[in-house]
Design a protein around this motif. Structure first.
Motif, PDB file in Angstrom:
ATOM      1  N   ILE A  12       0.832  -1.212   0.000  1.00 36.59           N
ATOM      2  CA  ILE A  12       0.000   0.000   0.000  1.00 36.59           C
ATOM      3  C   ILE A  12       0.863   1.258   0.000  1.00 36.59           C
ATOM      4  O   ILE A  12       0.612   2.197  -0.766  1.00 36.59           O
ATOM      5  N   VAL A  13       1.881   1.288   0.854  1.00 39.49           N
ATOM      6  CA  VAL A  13       2.750   2.466   0.920  1.00 39.49           C
ATOM      7  C   VAL A  13       3.489   2.659  -0.397  1.00 39.49           C
ATOM      8  O   VAL A  13       3.568   3.776  -0.923  1.00 39.49           O
ATOM      9  N   GLY A  45       3.896   4.808   7.637  1.00 34.70           N
ATOM     10  CA  GLY A  45       2.978   3.929   6.929  1.00 34.70           C
ATOM     11  C   GLY A  45       3.392   2.470   6.996  1.00 34.70           C
ATOM     12  O   GLY A  45       2.556   1.586   7.217  1.00 34.70           O
ATOM     13  N   LEU A  46       4.665   2.199   6.824  1.00 33.94           N
ATOM     14  CA  LEU A  46       5.159   0.819   6.825  1.00 33.94           C
ATOM     15  C   LEU A  46       4.963   0.142   8.182  1.00 33.94           C
ATOM     16  O   LEU A  46       4.739  -1.073   8.256  1.00 33.94           O
ATOM     17  N   ASN A  47       5.047   0.927   9.250  1.00 34.65           N
ATOM     18  CA  ASN A  47       4.957   0.371  10.599  1.00 34.65           C
ATOM     19  C   ASN A  47       3.648   0.692  11.311  1.00 34.65           C
ATOM     20  O   ASN A  47       3.446   0.268  12.447  1.00 34.65           O
ATOM     21  N   ALA A  48       2.762   1.451  10.638  1.00 37.32           N
ATOM     22  CA  ALA A  48       1.493   1.881  11.238  1.00 37.32           C
ATOM     23  C   ALA A  48       1.745   2.648  12.528  1.00 37.32           C
ATOM     24  O   ALA A  48       1.026   2.477  13.521  1.00 37.32           O
ATOM     25  N   PHE A  49       2.771   3.515  12.512  1.00 42.77           N
ATOM     26  CA  PHE A  49       3.086   4.343  13.666  1.00 42.77           C
ATOM     27  C   PHE A  49       2.378   5.692  13.542  1.00 42.77           C
ATOM     28  O   PHE A  49       1.905   6.068  12.464  1.00 42.77           O
ATOM     29  N   ASP A  50       2.367   6.459  14.646  1.00 39.39           N
ATOM     30  CA  ASP A  50       1.758   7.777  14.621  1.00 39.39           C
ATOM     31  C   ASP A  50       2.851   8.853  14.556  1.00 39.39           C
ATOM     32  O   ASP A  50       4.017   8.560  14.268  1.00 39.39           O
TER      33      ASP A  50
END
Length: 306
Positions: free
Chosen positions: A46-47, A155-160
């Motif tokens: 997705i990224v 995005g790759l790690n779904a971090f904020d």
């Protein structure tokens, strides 16, 4: 509106999106991937797609629409005339990128949106950051480097947004900007006449042909030294030396091109610029792919038969 819709599917529109040109920005994504602790295949896909097939082409198309270049631009030696369809296609691609971003997180989608806004301000006549040599140099290098690195990492790690306060993430992001700040004036070296005609006084024009080479050599040297330090400090010595080795073809071609321009200024042209970009991107992409596979233990797993 009907004609505009037709123009969105014209060959000239797709040429100006310059999707293959995203290859030159791929090292930033690969570097973020290589140091990511949470590997997830769906997020990688997705990224990658949101950045390289939608966000970057949208920026390219929007920039082309307002520049209306008649001579060579990055990725297009003979750019066709732009149409209104290109403008709407660029906006649509921006929208698709953000929708894809929402599949990961709203934070990632906001980063994509902000990048799109800055890229529009870069070329839109109401702001046109491009006409300010040092400001455009800084913004292009920061947003295509550090900002994109952090965006991809999030995005790759779904971090904020907490990643903005983590030096072990921000530092490598700044390294990508160092390389881009060094190479950015080189991408303008063959466009002096076209840029001045539009009133865009680029950094390369200010530096002059030889000054552009000297500036890039100095900046690239600093960037390479910082990369060497980064790999020594945060990873392993072998990655530091492999990075320097992977940059050898870039240095060799850069030196060869400089000698040609020193003898004949007309060699500061589109063809040589694109060759340097290709060599640089190819070397960086190969290195970061290897770095990812090796540091993530993927190569070891393959060797072990998994």
């Amino acid at each position: 509106m009907g004609q505009t819709t037709i123009n969105m599917f014209k060959r000239s529109t797709w040429l100006h999106l310059r999707i293959p040109f995203s290859f030159f920005l791929l090292p930033v994504f690969l570097f973020a991937l290589a140091i990511s602790p949470n590997i997830n295949v769906s997020r990688i896909i997705i990224v990658f797609i949101s950045l390289h097939f939608f966000l970057y082409p949208a920026s390219n198309g929007f920039n082309s629409y307002f520049d209306k270049d008649e001579k060579s631009i990055g990725g297009l030696k003979h750019p066709p005339k732009v149409t209104k369809g290109l403008y709407y296609t660029a906006l649509f691609f921006d929208f698709i990128a953000i929708v894809l971003g929402l599949m990961i997180s709203w934070e990632f989608a906001i980063m994509l949106f902000v990048y799109g806004l800055v890229s529009k301000a870069y070329s839109h006549p109401a702001v046109r950051i491009k006409k300010y040599p040092w400001l455009s140099w800084f913004i292009a290098g920061f947003f295509q480097g550090t900002f994109t690195f952090l965006m991809a990492y999030m995005g790759l790690n779904a971090f904020d947004f907490m990643v903005f306060g983590q030096w072990h993430v921000v530092f490598p992001g700044l390294l990508t900007s160092m390389i881009l700040w060094g190479s950015y004036p080189m991408t303008q070296i063959y466009q002096h006449e076209e840029d001045v005609k539009r009133g865009d006084i680029t950094l390369s024009y200010r530096l002059g042909l030889r000054g552009t080479f000297y500036f890039t050599a100095f900046s690239f040297s600093i960037g390479a030294a910082m990369f060497f330090y980064y790999f020594l400090e945060y990873h392993q010595e072998k990655y530091a030396w492999h990075f320097i080795l992977s940059m050898a073809p870039v240095v060799l071609y850069f030196g060869y091109w400089y000698l040609r321009v020193h003898k004949d200024a007309s060699k500061a042209d589109y063809s040589h610029t694109m060759r340097l970009n290709t060599v640089s991107a190819l070397c960086l992409n190969i290195f970061f792919i290897w770095f990812f596979l090796d540091s993530s233990q993927v190569l070891q797993a393959l060797k072990a038969g998994y």
